[in-house]
Design a protein around this motif. Structure first.
Motif, PDB file in Angstrom:
ATOM      1  N   SER A  35     -19.866  -5.191  -3.155  1.00 18.74           N
ATOM      2  CA  SER A  35     -19.000  -4.371  -2.309  1.00 18.74           C
ATOM      3  C   SER A  35     -17.607  -4.276  -2.891  1.00 18.74           C
ATOM      4  N   THR A  76     -15.796  -0.897  -4.000  1.00 15.80           N
ATOM      5  CA  THR A  76     -14.503  -0.519  -3.425  1.00 15.80           C
ATOM      6  C   THR A  76     -13.453  -0.339  -4.501  1.00 15.80           C
ATOM      7  N   GLU A 126     -13.623   2.056   5.894  1.00 15.54           N
ATOM      8  CA  GLU A 126     -13.891   1.615   7.262  1.00 15.54           C
ATOM      9  C   GLU A 126     -15.391   1.642   7.564  1.00 15.54           C
ATOM     10  N   PHE A 170     -16.962  -1.287   5.860  1.00 14.10           N
ATOM     11  CA  PHE A 170     -16.659  -2.523   6.584  1.00 14.10           C
ATOM     12  C   PHE A 170     -17.549  -2.661   7.821  1.00 14.10           C
ATOM     13  N   THR A 171     -17.791  -1.562   8.517  1.00 13.58           N
ATOM     14  CA  THR A 171     -18.659  -1.616   9.699  1.00 13.58           C
ATOM     15  C   THR A 171     -20.071  -2.041   9.320  1.00 13.58           C
ATOM     16  N   GLU A 212     -20.959  -3.830   6.658  1.00 11.74           N
ATOM     17  CA  GLU A 212     -20.949  -5.236   6.255  1.00 11.74           C
ATOM     18  C   GLU A 212     -20.840  -6.158   7.470  1.00 11.74           C
ATOM     19  N   LYS A 213     -20.069  -5.736   8.448  1.00  7.90           N
ATOM     20  CA  LYS A 213     -19.932  -6.557   9.648  1.00  7.90           C
ATOM     21  C   LYS A 213     -21.250  -6.654  10.410  1.00  7.90           C
ATOM     22  N   ALA A 246     -15.475  -9.887   4.733  1.00  6.00           N
ATOM     23  CA  ALA A 246     -15.513  -8.423   4.796  1.00  6.00           C
ATOM     24  C   ALA A 246     -14.153  -7.855   5.175  1.00  6.00           C
ATOM     25  N   LYS A 247     -13.463  -8.506   6.104  1.00  2.64           N
ATOM     26  CA  LYS A 247     -12.116  -8.058   6.482  1.00  2.64           C
ATOM     27  C   LYS A 247     -11.146  -8.156   5.319  1.00  2.64           C
ATOM     28  N   ARG A 306     -11.882  -7.973   2.128  1.00  2.39           N
ATOM     29  CA  ARG A 306     -12.178  -6.892   1.181  1.00  2.39           C
ATOM     30  C   ARG A 306     -11.622  -5.557   1.674  1.00  2.39           C
ATOM     31  N   ARG A 307     -11.760  -5.317   2.968  1.00  7.90           N
ATOM     32  CA  ARG A 307     -11.202  -4.072   3.517  1.00  7.90           C
ATOM     33  C   ARG A 307      -9.685  -4.050   3.365  1.00  7.90           C
TER      34      ARG A 307
END
Length: 283
Positions: free
Chosen positions: A38, A42, A79, A82-83, A85-86, A102-103, A105-106
């Protein structure tokens, strides 16, 4: 029999523990691989926006709009990623640590987009200011040209005397505008005069407040003195009535109970003894 049962139980517990460690290691390896993939995706996507718009490359409003549109598109993709991955972290054993990664990385991906957005917005803001200044300058120049054409004298006919030019304010019956220095001095004098009047009004108000306060203090002192005088008169009247009442109860000519001496108790009188005849004498 007990030894065999204990050995079997210990062997089964060891197998379950080994299986748990293997599952946790596989899960951690999978999470690390997903995180690296990821992050790589990104970084590649974000770098594509940064590579297209390096620092100082935005030199027009069109390029600024394009950069902002690409940055907004990339922000939406970050975004959405991220959703996903969450949601993928929820079934895992260490869900909270997975979501935190994950947060992070975002956050890093969005942070890389900020320089492009800041540069584009700054260029557009400067362009708007420049355009507004140019429009105002053109309008002032146009008004000045129109005023000069209106005030320019018309050519005099042949054989007539030249008439001195008359400005538009004089023709309209208005007073000519004052000079800037005179207006500034007049405004300054007006401010000084207004300030002095306000200070005098405030001083009079303060003096009035002080006088009112002193008047209230004197009135309070007089009221306290009047109350004390009335209290003293009332106490004196009470004492006089009490004295008159005591005099009316006590009979005339008798001393007061406090001054009278206590009566001595009556003691019985001792009887007189007759003299005894002397012994040895006869009549």
């Amino acid at each position: 029999m007990n030894a065999i049962r204990f050995t079997f139980t210990y062997f089964a517990a060891s197998l379950f523990a080994c299986a748990g460690h293997v599952a946790m290691a596989q899960q951690a390896t999978g999470e690390a691989g997903a995180a690296r993939a990821s992050e790589t995706t990104t970084t590649t996507d974000t770098n594509s926006v940064i590579s297209r718009f390096p620092p100082g490359s935005i030199q027009s409003v069109e390029s600024a709009d394009t950069a902002l549109a690409d940055a907004e598109k990339e922000r939406s993709e970050i975004e959405a990623r991220f959703t996903q991955e969450k949601q993928a972290c929820m079934p895992k054993f260490f869900a909270s640590s997975c979501v935190d990664e994950a947060k992070e990385r975002r956050r890093r991906a969005l942070l890389k987009l900020r320089p492009v957005e800041i540069e584009a917005n700054t260029f557009k803001r400067k362009a708007r200011v420049t355009s507004r200044d140019e429009a105002l300058e053109k309008r002032r120049q146009k008004d000045a040209d129109a005023g000069n054409n209106r005030d320019a004298p018309s050519p005099a006919p042949f054989g007539t005397e030249a008439v001195p030019p008359v400005d538009g304010d004089a023709r309209a019956g208005r007073k000519p505008p004052k000079k800037a220095g005179v207006d500034r001095a007049a405004r300054h004098d007006e401010r000084v005069r207004r300030t002095a009047e306000e200070e005098r009004a405030e001083e009079a108000m303060r003096a009035k407040k002080v006088a009112d306060y002193e008047k209230k203090v004197k009135a309070a002192e007089a009221r306290q003195q009047e109350l004390a005088r009335r209290k003293a008169e009332k106490q004196q009247k009470i004492e006089e009535r009490r004295k008159l009442k005591d005099d009316a109860i006590q009979p005339p000519g008798s001393s007061s109970p406090t001054s009278a001496e206590p009566a001595t108790p009556n003691t019985p009188a001792t009887p007189a003894t007759s003299p005894t005849p002397a012994s040895g004498k006869s009549h």
